[in-house]
Design an enzyme around this catalytic site. Structure first.
Site, PDB file in Angstrom:
ATOM      1  N   GLU A 290       0.819  -1.229   0.000  1.00  0.00           N
ATOM      2  CA  GLU A 290       0.000   0.000   0.000  1.00  0.00           C
ATOM      3  C   GLU A 290       0.844   1.266   0.000  1.00  0.00           C
ATOM      4  OE1 GLU A 290      -3.060  -0.333   3.059  1.00  0.00           O
ATOM      5  OE2 GLU A 290      -4.106  -1.854   1.889  1.00  0.00           O
TER       6      GLU A 290
ATOM      7  N   GLU B  64      -5.492  -8.296  -0.761  1.00  0.00           N
ATOM      8  CA  GLU B  64      -6.198  -8.078   0.511  1.00  0.00           C
ATOM      9  C   GLU B  64      -7.659  -7.847   0.176  1.00  0.00           C
ATOM     10  OE1 GLU B  64      -4.697  -5.349   3.505  1.00  0.00           O
ATOM     11  OE2 GLU B  64      -2.645  -5.697   2.829  1.00  0.00           O
TER      12      GLU B  64
HETATM   13  O1  AHR Z   1      -5.183  -6.175   6.829  1.00  0.00           O
HETATM   14  C1  AHR Z   1      -5.059  -5.061   7.652  1.00  0.00           C
HETATM   15  C2  AHR Z   1      -4.371  -3.881   6.975  1.00  0.00           C
HETATM   16  O2  AHR Z   1      -5.175  -3.387   5.950  1.00  0.00           O
HETATM   17  C3  AHR Z   1      -3.053  -4.160   6.303  1.00  0.00           C
HETATM   18  O3  AHR Z   1      -1.982  -4.117   7.169  1.00  0.00           O
HETATM   19  C4  AHR Z   1      -2.955  -3.064   5.304  1.00  0.00           C
HETATM   20  O4  AHR Z   1      -2.207  -3.436   4.167  1.00  0.00           O
HETATM   21  C5  AHR Z   1      -4.396  -2.728   4.976  1.00  0.00           C
HETATM   22  O5  AHR Z   1      -4.624  -1.369   5.037  1.00  0.00           O
END
Ligand code: AHR
Length: 500
Positions: free
Chosen positions: A173, A294
Site C-alpha cells: 500500500e 487483501e
Molecule cells: O489487513 C489489515 C491492513 O489493511 C493491512 O496491514 C494493510 O495493508 C491494509 O490497510
C-alpha cells in the site's frame, strides 16, 4: 417468491482458475501470529509452540499461498530481527499498529508452520523504511542454496534447504499516506522497477507484484496505477488491488451493503483496462495480471480498536465478529474473484486468525469458526478447476446505491474431480426458487447441498460456535433441472456429479 434460472454451458468457460486465488494473508498484527497460530503455553501447542487445533482448522481450508509478514507492518520490518537464536532477538516498537513486536516468530518459524499447514509463502518486502538492497538480501537469505554469507547464515540458523519463495510483493500500500515510507506514484514506480529487476536477476523464476491502490476510493486511484505501470510494466508480473467493505461505504444502507461486490467487480474491470491501456501505449505484448491480495469485510472492530492502549504485545486488534449477512457479501466477493479468473491470478483473504479472520482463538482456551469461514472453505476445497460463465435470469432489485441488481450472485466451477461446484448467494430480501441447468452435460447426482442462512445479524462465538454454519438443504434433480429454494440473504454450496 421470485423465480430464478441459472444456466451453465460446459463449453462456456471463463478460464482456468489459478489455485492462488484462494490465498490468505498473515500479518504480524494483533493476535494473528502471537496468541493466534503461535501460543507456546497453550495445552494444544506442538513442540514449536504452534496451536495444533488452529493448525487443523487452517489445514482444512487447503490454502495454496499466504502473504506474509504484512501489510502495514512490513513497511517498518527488519527481517533480520526474526532470525537466529530466539533469546537474542530484539523486542521492537512496531509503528504501524502501535504495538511491541517480540520477534519470537520470524521467517524460519513461519515457513515451518506453512509446511505443517501445507501452504507456500508469498513474501512481502519492506519498501517503506528500507529498499531494494534489503529485498535482495532477503531473497538471497531465503532462496540461495548456500556458499554466500547470507545463505550460509540461513543454514547456520537451522535451515539447510532454501525456502524457495517464488512470489514477492514489492512493498505494501505504498499509495497510502498512513504507510511508513509512503511514496508518490513516480517514486514508487521507480523503486518497484529496480527492486523487481534485482529480485529477477537473483532468481529469474521469481514473480513480483507491484502495489496498486489501497482501495477504489483513494483520491490517487487510476492515476497511481498508470504512473506506477509506466515505470515498471516490463519488469513486474502483477498489480495489486486491496478492498475491504463496510456498511459505511454505502451510508449504512443494508441492501446496498449486500450488493457491494458490484464495486469489486468494477474495480477489477477498471484496473484491467488500465493495465491493458499502458501495455498498448508501450507497444508491449506482455499482459499484467492482477493480485487481489487483501480483501474482506472489515468494520465491526473499528470503534473498539480506538480504546486499545498502545505498545502492547499482541493486542486484540481488528477482531471483527462476523455475522450471517457479512458471509453473504463475502461469498459474493469470492464469486467475483472467480468470475475474473482470466486476469485475477492471486488473491488473499485478509486475514486468517483473530485479525479480521475466519478463525478466532481464546488464549489458553478454545477456538471457533466464523461465518465467513464457510464460503471460503467450500470455494477453496471444491472450486479449483475451470470457471464457467453463469447465465442468470432472476428477480432484480433497486437499492440506495445500486439499480437493477440481480438477486442471485453465482459462480460455477467445473472442478478437477469432474464435479460442478456452485456457490449461489441470494443477496435480496425475498426468497428465490431456483432452477439450475447444465448444457453439454447431465447431472447424475447431488453430492452435497448445504445452505448458510439465518438471522442476518447473528454470528458465532466461543459459547455458541455453530450458531451460523452450513446445514443440509434440499436440492432436487427434476426434468427442468436442479431445483432449490434460496431464502433471502443466504448462500448455497452445491456439488453436482456429472454423467460421464
Ligand atoms: O489487513 C489489515 C491492513 O489493511 C493491512 O496491514 C494493510 O495493508 C491494509 O490497510
Amino acid at each position: 417468491m421470485g423465480k430464478a434460472k441459472i444456466g451453465f454451458d460446459l463449453q462456456d468457460k471463463i478460464g482456468a482458475i489459478d489455485d492462488r486465488v484462494y490465498g490468505t494473508f498473515a500479518e504480524h498484527l494483533g493476535r494473528m501470529i502471537y496468541n493466534g497460530i503461535y501460543e507456546p503455553k497453550h495445552p494444544l501447542a506442538d513442540k514449536q509452540g504452534f496451536r495444533t487445533d488452529v493448525l487443523e482448522a487452517v489445514k482444512a481450508l487447503n490454502i495454496p499461498i499466504i502473504r506474509y509478514p504484512g501489510g502495514n507492518f512490513v513497511s517498518g520490518y527488519n527481517w533480520e530481527d526474526g532470525v537466529g537464536p530466539k533469546k537474542k532477538r530484539p523486542k521492537r516498537l512496531e509503528l504501524a499498529w502501535s504495538a511491541v513486536e517480540t520477534n519470537e516468530v520470524g521467517i524460519h518459524e513461519f515457513a515451518d508452520w506453512c509446511e505443517k499447514v501445507g501452504t507456500k509463502i508469498m513474501m512481502a518486502v519492506n519498501l517503506g523504511t528500507r529498499g531494494m538492497d534489503d529485498a535482495r538480501r532477503l531473497m538471497e537469505y531465503c532462496n540461495f542454496p548456500g556458499g554466500t554469507e547470507l545463505s550460509d547464515w540461513r543454514i547456520k540458523n537451522g535451515r539447510k534447504e532454501p525456502f524457495g519463495i517464488k512470489l514477492w510483493c514489492l512493498g505494501n500500500e505504498m499509495d497510502g499516506p498512513w504507510q511508513m515510507g509512503h511514496k508518490t506514484a513516480k517514486e514508487y514506480g521507480r523503486v518497484a522497477c529496480e527492486t523487481s529487476k534485482l529480485l529477477k536477476l537473483l532468481d529469474p523464476e521469481s514473480e513480483t507484484v507491484a502495489c496498486g491502490s489501497s482501495n477504489r476510493d483513494m483520491c490517487t486511484y487510476k492515476q497511481w496505477e498508470r504512473e506506477v505501470l509506466q515505470e515498471c510494466y516490463e519488469v513486474v508480473d502483477y498489480l495489486s488491488l486491496h478492498q475491504y467493505f463496510a456498511p459505511s461505504n454505502v451510508d449504512g444502507d443494508h441492501r446496498s451493503y449486500l450488493t457491494l461486490a458490484e464495486n469489486m467487480d468494477a474495480f477489477i474491470r477498471e484496473v484491467v483496462e488500465i493495465c491493458d491501456e499502458v501495455g498498448k501505449a508501450k507497444g508491449s505484448d506482455k499482459k499484467i495480471n492482477l493480485s487481489f491480495d487483501e480483501w474482506n469485510v472489515w468494520y465491526h472492530s473499528s470503534e473498539q480498536d480506538k480504546q486499545i492502549p498502545r505498545w502492547q504485545v499482541a493486542p486484540p486488534q481488528l477482531e471483527d465478529i462476523y455475522n450471517e449477512e457479512d458471509a453473504v457479501l463475502f461469498a459474493t466477493m469470492l464469486n467475483t474473484l472467480i468470475s475474473h479468473c482470466d486476469r485475477v491470478k492471486v488473491a488473499c483473504l485478509a486475514q486468517l486468525v483473530n485479525v479480521i479472520a475466519p478463525i478466532m482463538t481464546k488464549p489458553g482456551g478454545g477456538m471457533f469458526l466464523q461465518t465467513i469461514y464457510y464460503p471460503y472453505f467450500y470455494a477453496s476445497n471444491y472450486g479449483r478447476g475451470e470457471a464457467l460463465r453463469p447465465d442468470i435470469t432472476c428477480t432484480k432489485y433497486d437499492c440506495a446505491k445500486f439499480k437493477g441488481a440481480k438477486a442471485m450472485h453465482v459462480s460455477g466451477v467445473l472442478n478437477r474431480d469432474g464435479e460442478l461446484f456452485v456457490m449461489a448467494a441470494n443477496r435480496s430480501g425475498e426468497a428465490e426458487e431456483v432452477t439450475l441447468t447444465v448444457k453439454g452435460g447431465d447431472v447424475a447426482s447431488v453430492i452435497e447441498c448445504k445452505r448458510l442462512s439465518g438471522d442476518a445479524k447473528a454470528g458465532n462465538s466461543f459459547e455458541n460456535p455453530n450458531n451460523i454454519a452450513p446445514v443440509a438443504a434440499e436440492c432436487k434433480i427434476t426434468e427442468e433441472g436442479v431445483t432449490f429454494t434460496a431464502p433471502a440473504e443466504s448462500v448455497h454450496f452445491i456439488r453436482l456429479a456429472l454423467k460421464k
